[in-house]
Design a protein around this motif. Structure first.
Motif, short mmCIF file in Angstrom:
data_model
loop_
_atom_site.label_atom_id
_atom_site.label_comp_id
_atom_site.label_asym_id
_atom_site.label_seq_id
_atom_site.Cartn_x
_atom_site.Cartn_y
_atom_site.Cartn_z
N THR A 506 0.85 -1.19 0.00
CA THR A 506 0.00 0.00 0.00
C THR A 506 0.88 1.23 0.00
OG1 THR A 506 -1.70 -1.18 1.26
CG2 THR A 506 -1.84 1.22 1.21
N ASN A 507 0.51 2.21 -0.81
CA ASN A 507 1.34 3.41 -0.93
C ASN A 507 0.46 4.65 -0.85
OD1 ASN A 507 2.99 5.58 -1.95
ND2 ASN A 507 4.37 4.04 -2.79
N ALA A 508 0.62 5.41 0.24
CA ALA A 508 -0.20 6.60 0.44
C ALA A 508 0.18 7.72 -0.52
CB ALA A 508 -0.07 7.09 1.88
N ILE A 509 1.38 7.68 -1.07
CA ILE A 509 1.83 8.74 -1.99
C ILE A 509 1.20 8.54 -3.36
CG2 ILE A 509 3.84 9.90 -2.98
CD1 ILE A 509 3.70 9.99 0.08
N GLU A 512 -1.71 3.64 -4.49
CA GLU A 512 -1.79 2.21 -4.75
C GLU A 512 -2.17 1.44 -3.48
OE1 GLU A 512 1.13 -1.43 -6.32
OE2 GLU A 512 1.88 0.62 -6.17
N GLY A 513 -3.21 0.64 -3.59
CA GLY A 513 -3.63 -0.21 -2.48
C GLY A 513 -4.53 0.46 -1.46
N LEU A 514 -4.77 1.77 -1.59
CA LEU A 514 -5.66 2.46 -0.65
C LEU A 514 -7.11 2.08 -0.92
CD1 LEU A 514 -4.21 6.12 -0.53
CD2 LEU A 514 -3.80 4.24 1.09
N THR A 515 -7.92 2.02 0.13
CA THR A 515 -9.35 1.78 -0.03
C THR A 515 -10.01 3.07 -0.54
OG1 THR A 515 -9.93 2.52 2.20
CG2 THR A 515 -9.27 0.20 1.93
N GLU A 516 -11.24 2.93 -1.00
CA GLU A 516 -11.97 4.11 -1.48
C GLU A 516 -12.16 5.13 -0.36
OE1 GLU A 516 -12.69 4.91 -4.65
OE2 GLU A 516 -11.47 3.13 -5.02
N ASP A 517 -12.43 4.65 0.85
CA ASP A 517 -12.57 5.57 1.98
C ASP A 517 -11.27 6.33 2.25
OD1 ASP A 517 -15.22 5.07 2.50
OD2 ASP A 517 -14.84 3.63 4.12
N GLN A 518 -10.15 5.63 2.15
CA GLN A 518 -8.86 6.27 2.38
C GLN A 518 -8.58 7.33 1.31
OE1 GLN A 518 -6.49 2.61 2.54
NE2 GLN A 518 -5.91 3.13 4.66
N LYS A 519 -8.85 7.00 0.06
CA LYS A 519 -8.63 7.96 -1.03
C LYS A 519 -9.53 9.19 -0.87
CE LYS A 519 -7.26 4.53 -4.50
NZ LYS A 519 -7.66 3.86 -5.77
N GLU A 520 -10.78 8.93 -0.48
CA GLU A 520 -11.72 10.04 -0.31
C GLU A 520 -11.29 10.95 0.83
OE1 GLU A 520 -16.43 10.86 0.71
OE2 GLU A 520 -15.73 8.80 0.41
N MET A 521 -10.83 10.35 1.95
CA MET A 521 -10.38 11.16 3.07
C MET A 521 -9.15 11.98 2.70
SD MET A 521 -10.75 12.28 6.10
CE MET A 521 -11.94 11.22 6.91
N GLN A 522 -8.23 11.37 1.98
CA GLN A 522 -7.03 12.07 1.56
C GLN A 522 -7.38 13.26 0.66
OE1 GLN A 522 -4.27 9.90 -1.06
NE2 GLN A 522 -2.64 10.36 0.41
N SER A 523 -8.31 13.05 -0.25
CA SER A 523 -8.75 14.13 -1.14
C SER A 523 -9.48 15.22 -0.36
CB SER A 523 -9.68 13.55 -2.22
OG SER A 523 -10.24 14.58 -3.01
N TYR A 524 -10.32 14.82 0.57
CA TYR A 524 -11.07 15.76 1.40
C TYR A 524 -10.13 16.67 2.18
CZ TYR A 524 -14.24 17.26 5.20
OH TYR A 524 -14.97 18.00 6.11
N LEU A 525 -9.15 16.06 2.85
CA LEU A 525 -8.23 16.86 3.66
C LEU A 525 -7.36 17.74 2.78
CD1 LEU A 525 -7.40 17.41 6.56
CD2 LEU A 525 -5.73 15.57 6.39
#
Length: 620
Positions: A506-509, A512-525
């Motif tokens: 999983t790569n937060a940068i 890759e491998g992030l869940t949809e909730d994780q991607k949405e939170m990252q975009s939100y913030l």
């Protein structure tokens, strides 16, 4: 006896009894400070028997003090304001043996004191645990000279290999997310036998831990961050050191640390009672005050005696040395209420006198606003105490937001709790200078505390970021990192940032491998942070809030022609909000933009809110 043997024995004897120099601290200094005084700690075998002298225009010796140990001497210097930068010799003349010459450098300051701009309410700070963020240089993972010399990413309390290079490599990510300051937990040498990764048991206050990198890399981090408009905050510790600190084997004075006699005799140690209220409690007993400020934090962290004037100078000069060396944008001072409070006032005062636009935040872990207020400069304290501290940490509001969102929705109980909590700001000298945060390296992740509720987490982050405060976000909050499996486990709270290690699935940068909730939170913030970066209303605006009604709480931030509204809605179903109640904001007929969805609305008689969540509108 053979003459050659006699000479040989004489040389051996002279070498054993003559003085030598192992270290001088601070290792260098600068010209042009308002305070012309500098105190050098000189460590070396039998150095107390030597008499130092200096011949350099503008530099003079005011006083020489031998330590209780013969291996220390303290030299008080005066450096005139007109002194030129350069290198001068300190000549030590011992009673026996040859003279020793030591070259000491005075540097020119890179920028003026006024140009050291500390973090403030325009910033959002990214808190990083370096060992757990990113491994940019695997070659420094293991150092066989250190007491802890293994890497084990499966051990929550072991070293994982994150380092300074890893932070440097991720500066683009940090900038793009919208953060404007970084606060790494301590990067100085922590040569302890276990759990050395966290950095708070320092064993050398002038050395970067080689498992994190070099001082040149630390300077590179500061420089490259600054080029991106990101301030570097240094995590410092004035209260204690690590048990393996180099001076613990030969302490300079008989009172260098608190309860030193007990330590030296291996007697049962006195630990802090953690009664932090003793600092301001008019009824507090002398023993409670003593045990708070002099008791050891834990058995591996000797408590430094700031009432020893040489220790006091050492700590203050060390802070200033790092400000100049790194060009810092702030200091975070660990365990702020535990050292002698009068020393802490002098320490902060000395720094703020030299750097009037700088900033320091102190850690006061209290849920009582009265205690938080006590430590902020300008507080009207009954005992007259002034801290010289512009910022302190708002654990009260941190906890209150979470409790309010978890509270039963009936009768607006949770939202009223938050409304009344913000109303307590009347006690603070400057609410916007207080640091608020959803979580940090010492407490459960906010996603965990909010029972892994994504909507509540968004509502919490919006509240922290829009209220009159200076916010801090812990690394990984943007991708919903949590520690639900082991609540309260510090090692798990400080888990590895996904993608910081080669081979991570999983790569937060990259996403890759992030869940949809994780991607949405990252975009939100990311959207919220980048909007906040340019919003003067959020930075410095007036705050107006409206008592919660029908499950909705409205906070407005206003400056000139910019109004930012935060609507916290705890209703699960769609609700039609009557806007007549908010007429005093003067928004009738104006276009308002939802800064997350970019939807534009006209502020009229009512506003449909589709359900639970945080809704943020701007008049810009």
């Amino acid at each position: 006896m053979n003459r050659s043997i006699t000479v040989f024995l004489f040389l051996i004897f002279a070498n054993l009894t003559s003085a030598q120099i192992d270290r001088v601290e601070p290792p260098n200094w600068w010209i042009g400070f308002k305070n012309s005084k500098l105190q050098l700690l000189v460590k070396g075998e039998n150095i107390a028997s030597a008499i130092p002298s200096i011949e350099y225009e503008g530099v003079s010796i005011n006083k020489i003090t031998s330590g209780d140990s013969s291996n220390y001497i303290f030299i008080d210097l005066n450096i005139d304001r007109n002194t030129n930068a350069g290198t001068f010799e300190i000549v030590f003349k011992p009673k026996k043996g040859r003279r020793i010459k030591y070259n000491y450098q005075l540097k020119s300051r890179v920028k003026s004191a006024e140009d050291y701009i500390g973090f403030n309410s325009t910033d959002v700070i990214y808190l990083i645990t370096p060992d757990r963020f990113a491994n940019g240089d695997p070659s420094n993972d293991i150092n066989k000279k250190m007491n802890e010399n293994t890497i084990d990413r499966t051990d929550d309390y072991g070293r994982h290999g994150g380092d300074i290079r890893g932070i440097i490599n991720h500066l683009d990510y940090i900038e793009n997310m919208g953060f404007t300051a970084i606060w790494p937990s301590p990067l100085l040498t922590n040569d302890m036998f276990q759990a050395s990764y966290h950095g708070y048991a320092m064993t050398n206050f002038y050395e970067v831990d080689p498992r994190f990198g070099t001082i040149d890399e630390y300077i590179e981090l500061a420089t490259k961050a600054r080029q991106k408009g990101i301030k570097l905050i240094m995590d410092q510790v004035a209260n204690h050191c690590g048990l393996e600190h180099w001076w613990m084997k030969d302490l300079p004075f008989n009172d260098w640390i608190n309860f030193q006699k007990k330590f030296e005799s291996k007697d049962k140690m006195v630990f802090s009672n953690h009664r932090r209220t003793a600092n301001m409690d008019t009824y507090a007993s002398a023993i409670d005050k003593k045990e708070l400020s002099e008791g050891w934090f834990v058995n591996t962290m000797p408590d430094l005696n700031q009432n020893n004037p040489f220790m006091a100078s050492y700590i203050t000069q060390n802070s200033i040395w790092w400000i100049e060396t790194l060009g810092l944008g702030g200091i975070r001072q660990d365990t702020y209420p535990y050292p002698d409070k009068n020393f802490m006032s002098s320490w902060a005062g000395a720094i703020m006198k030299e750097y009037p636009n700088f900033n320091i935040v102190g850690e006061e872990w209290s849920y009582n606003p009265l205690l938080i207020n006590y430590w902020q400069q300008g507080a009207n304290n009954k005992d007259g105490y002034q801290s010289n501290l512009r910022s302190t940490m708002d654990f009260a509001m941190q906890n209150l937001v979470i409790e309010a969102l978890k509270e039963d929705d009936s009768w607006n109980k949770g939202l009223i709790k938050l409304y009344e909590g913000l109303a307590n700001d009347f006690i603070y000298t400057s609410p916007k200078d207080i640091m608020v945060f959803p979580d940090n390296h010492d407490m459960d992740r906010i996603f965990t505390r909010l029972n892994k509720d994504v909507v509540n987490t968004k509502m919490a982050l919006a509240t922290y970021l829009l209220m009159p405060r200076t916010p801090q976000i812990y690394y990984g909050t943007e991708i919903l990192m949590e520690n639900t499996a082991k609540p309260g486990d510090h090692g798990l709270i400080r888990s590895d940032f996904p993608g910081g290690w080669t081979g991570d699935s999983t790569n937060a940068i990259t996403g890759e491998g992030l869940t949809e909730d994780q991607k949405e939170m990252q975009s939100y913030l990311k959207k919220l942070l980048n909007y906040r970066k340019t919003s003067t209303a959020i930075h410095d605006g007036k705050t107006v809030h409206f008592g919660p009604v029908n499950g909705i709480y409205v906070i407005a931030r206003i400056l000139k022609d910019e109004t930012v509204l935060l609507l916290l809605n705890k209703n699960q179903d769609e609700i039609n909000l009557d806007l007549d109640r908010f007429k005093e904001l003067g928004l009738s007929g104006k276009k308002m933009t939802n800064i997350i969805s970019n939807e534009v609305i006209t502020w009229k008689q009512n506003l449909k809110l589709p359900g639970k969540g945080a809704f943020i509108f701007s008049s810009k």
